[in-house]
Design a protein around this motif. Sequence first.
Motif, PDB file in Angstrom:
ATOM      1  N   LEU A 272       0.797  -1.220   0.000  1.00  0.00           N
ATOM      2  CA  LEU A 272       0.000   0.000   0.000  1.00  0.00           C
ATOM      3  C   LEU A 272       0.833   1.275   0.000  1.00  0.00           C
ATOM      4  CD1 LEU A 272      -2.783  -0.935   2.595  1.00  0.00           C
ATOM      5  CD2 LEU A 272      -3.088  -0.653   0.125  1.00  0.00           C
ATOM      6  N   TYR A 273       1.974   1.277   0.719  1.00  0.00           N
ATOM      7  CA  TYR A 273       2.622   2.539   1.045  1.00  0.00           C
ATOM      8  C   TYR A 273       4.042   2.723   0.518  1.00  0.00           C
ATOM      9  CZ  TYR A 273      -1.300   3.163   4.241  1.00  0.00           C
ATOM     10  OH  TYR A 273      -2.554   3.312   4.761  1.00  0.00           O
ATOM     11  N   LEU A 274       4.701   1.672   0.031  1.00  0.00           N
ATOM     12  CA  LEU A 274       6.097   1.835  -0.348  1.00  0.00           C
ATOM     13  C   LEU A 274       6.263   2.862  -1.465  1.00  0.00           C
ATOM     14  CD1 LEU A 274       9.059   1.159  -0.087  1.00  0.00           C
ATOM     15  CD2 LEU A 274       8.697  -0.793  -1.612  1.00  0.00           C
ATOM     16  N   GLU A 275       5.538   2.716  -2.535  1.00  0.00           N
ATOM     17  CA  GLU A 275       5.690   3.647  -3.656  1.00  0.00           C
ATOM     18  C   GLU A 275       5.352   5.070  -3.230  1.00  0.00           C
ATOM     19  OE1 GLU A 275       3.886   2.325  -7.343  1.00  0.00           O
ATOM     20  OE2 GLU A 275       4.222   0.225  -6.773  1.00  0.00           O
ATOM     21  N   ARG A 276       4.331   5.233  -2.411  1.00  0.00           N
ATOM     22  CA  ARG A 276       3.977   6.565  -1.925  1.00  0.00           C
ATOM     23  C   ARG A 276       5.091   7.162  -1.077  1.00  0.00           C
ATOM     24  NH1 ARG A 276      -1.843   6.214   0.874  1.00  0.00           N
ATOM     25  NH2 ARG A 276      -0.905   8.052   1.901  1.00  0.00           N
ATOM     26  N   GLY A 277       5.644   6.364  -0.166  1.00  0.00           N
ATOM     27  CA  GLY A 277       6.689   6.867   0.721  1.00  0.00           C
ATOM     28  C   GLY A 277       7.960   7.236  -0.017  1.00  0.00           C
ATOM     29  N   VAL A 278       8.260   6.534  -1.103  1.00  0.00           N
ATOM     30  CA  VAL A 278       9.429   6.850  -1.917  1.00  0.00           C
ATOM     31  C   VAL A 278       9.211   8.132  -2.698  1.00  0.00           C
ATOM     32  CG1 VAL A 278      10.815   6.076  -3.891  1.00  0.00           C
ATOM     33  CG2 VAL A 278      10.198   4.451  -2.083  1.00  0.00           C
ATOM     34  N   ALA A 279       8.019   8.284  -3.249  1.00  0.00           N
ATOM     35  CA  ALA A 279       7.743   9.392  -4.163  1.00  0.00           C
ATOM     36  C   ALA A 279       7.602  10.736  -3.467  1.00  0.00           C
ATOM     37  CB  ALA A 279       6.471   9.091  -4.962  1.00  0.00           C
ATOM     38  N   ASP A 280       7.169  10.747  -2.188  1.00  0.00           N
ATOM     39  CA  ASP A 280       6.792  12.015  -1.563  1.00  0.00           C
ATOM     40  C   ASP A 280       7.186  12.024  -0.090  1.00  0.00           C
ATOM     41  OD1 ASP A 280       5.625  14.375  -0.720  1.00  0.00           O
ATOM     42  OD2 ASP A 280       3.568  13.800  -1.231  1.00  0.00           O
ATOM     43  N   ALA A 281       8.208  12.793   0.246  1.00  0.00           N
ATOM     44  CA  ALA A 281       8.667  12.880   1.640  1.00  0.00           C
ATOM     45  C   ALA A 281       7.637  13.548   2.539  1.00  0.00           C
ATOM     46  CB  ALA A 281       9.983  13.639   1.707  1.00  0.00           C
ATOM     47  N   THR A 282       6.702  14.281   1.966  1.00  0.00           N
ATOM     48  CA  THR A 282       5.678  14.937   2.775  1.00  0.00           C
ATOM     49  C   THR A 282       4.470  14.046   3.013  1.00  0.00           C
ATOM     50  OG1 THR A 282       4.521  15.941   0.883  1.00  0.00           O
ATOM     51  CG2 THR A 282       6.384  17.161   1.807  1.00  0.00           C
ATOM     52  N   ASP A 283       4.480  12.840   2.465  1.00  0.00           N
ATOM     53  CA  ASP A 283       3.390  11.887   2.705  1.00  0.00           C
ATOM     54  C   ASP A 283       3.651  11.221   4.053  1.00  0.00           C
ATOM     55  OD1 ASP A 283       1.524   9.837   2.743  1.00  0.00           O
ATOM     56  OD2 ASP A 283       1.711   9.399   0.594  1.00  0.00           O
ATOM     57  N   HIS A 284       3.268  11.898   5.106  1.00  0.00           N
ATOM     58  CA  HIS A 284       3.594  11.434   6.456  1.00  0.00           C
ATOM     59  C   HIS A 284       2.892  10.120   6.791  1.00  0.00           C
ATOM     60  CE1 HIS A 284       5.665  15.159   7.001  1.00  0.00           C
ATOM     61  NE2 HIS A 284       4.559  15.879   6.884  1.00  0.00           N
ATOM     62  N   GLU A 285       1.700   9.934   6.270  1.00  0.00           N
ATOM     63  CA  GLU A 285       1.004   8.674   6.519  1.00  0.00           C
ATOM     64  C   GLU A 285       1.802   7.506   5.959  1.00  0.00           C
ATOM     65  OE1 GLU A 285      -3.248   6.431   5.609  1.00  0.00           O
ATOM     66  OE2 GLU A 285      -2.546   8.015   4.277  1.00  0.00           O
ATOM     67  N   ALA A 286       2.272   7.652   4.715  1.00  0.00           N
ATOM     68  CA  ALA A 286       3.018   6.560   4.091  1.00  0.00           C
ATOM     69  C   ALA A 286       4.301   6.265   4.855  1.00  0.00           C
ATOM     70  CB  ALA A 286       3.329   6.908   2.636  1.00  0.00           C
ATOM     71  N   ARG A 287       5.046   7.290   5.220  1.00  0.00           N
ATOM     72  CA  ARG A 287       6.321   7.052   5.908  1.00  0.00           C
ATOM     73  C   ARG A 287       6.109   6.493   7.315  1.00  0.00           C
ATOM     74  NH1 ARG A 287      11.350  10.494   3.634  1.00  0.00           N
ATOM     75  NH2 ARG A 287      10.957   9.993   1.445  1.00  0.00           N
ATOM     76  N   GLU A 288       5.040   6.888   7.971  1.00  0.00           N
ATOM     77  CA  GLU A 288       4.749   6.300   9.279  1.00  0.00           C
ATOM     78  C   GLU A 288       4.395   4.823   9.136  1.00  0.00           C
ATOM     79  OE1 GLU A 288       2.039   7.076  13.271  1.00  0.00           O
ATOM     80  OE2 GLU A 288       1.990   8.494  11.608  1.00  0.00           O
TER      81      GLU A 288
END
Length: 449
Positions: A272-288
Amino acid sequence: MSLGLSREDVMGFGCCHYQEVGEGCDTAFTMESSRVTFGRGCLSEVGDRARALGMRRVALFTDAGVARLPIFGTVVESLRAAGLELGVFKDVSIEPTDQSFLEAIRFAADLRPDGYVSLGGGSVIDTCKAANLFATWPSDFLTYVNAPVGEGRPVPGPLKPHIACPTTSGTGSEVTGITIFDLRSLGAKTGIASNALRPTEALVDPDCTATLPGEVVAASGLDVLSHALESYTARAYVRRPAPARPTLRPMSQGANPWSDLGCREALRLMGLYLERGVADATDHEAREQLMWAATLAGIAFGNAGVHAPHGMAYAVAGLVRDFRPTGYPQEEPLVPHGMAVILNAPAVFRYTAAESPDRHLEAATWLGADARGAGPGDAGEVLADKLIRIMRAVGMPNGLRGVGYTEADVSALASGALPQQRLLQNAPREMTRPVLEGLFQQALGYWSP
């Protein structure tokens, strides 16, 4: 906690798909982990927690990059506010070597701390573990290193308390009893595995990942993904020979119902979140969520163990010549650990799927693959195809050729991987030299340029 199960219990443990207990094999598995605190801002708790563990003189380990970040100041301020004496080691090497470990050990031996704090990625946490071990129980360097590279002797007793504060969502070192380094004379990575090395506590603060480059999130995230995949597909604990004494049960027990829980959720979160977390450092939900997945997978593989992709990765990283990835320090050639692992993974899982096709298909589905209509014979290809799609989406090189290897290197890579018997023996299928050479050959490239 140790669970003793009868044959009937094992066969009926939820939907874990375990085989009948093998002749002379174990019927129990043991669950171990560091104490974990997870949440935004929990890094500031380190001083209070260190003092509660009885620390008075603290050895703080970090690297030069982390030492320039605000999170380093947060940790120093918290420790000093707790009234603790502090010595700082900032010279941790990214992808540490035996030489960099020795420098850290000398620092710890001179400081003589009564506790340790590590702030950084797996390299920092692993270095701190080694320093704690050798400063507490001095010995020749190869004494505790895994056989057959080292003597593989057990750690004589407990270490000083260690609070691990991870700054990358990847290695899981904050909850495992494993430390990995590059043994230059061998041209490959090896390590030390002991429950004594497991940090006492882990403070997992997702805010630490806010400044990570996307390339680092990709490599560390793929390490998480492979931790979960390898643990879930490892040889089942009921197929591992029973230990002579219960206290000799290894940390790498094989797939087990406890580890399965973390693997499943970690794989779902990765999908669900790997591609999002890589693409956008401001996507705090994905990185959390990636940080949480790393914690889950770390606890899982800390009890089940990983297998061939990691065993092969140590040779890939150890024999690197000229590759310098973006997002990482450029002073020396480097294949980041998570990258070295995932480059082998599609080839390995094509091969291991024959042993447990149901588990390979389930794993692919949790990652987001469409496995409708797929049968047991399709499992390896379905999972490999999903992994390749993820690799391409997050900018991984196209196999081992992408980091500088050719067909001429296959034999040397197999030689570098073969000593990793602790990992290779955890694989569900036999990993002989010819098998390893075949897998490295397949891993040279996965898609047309």
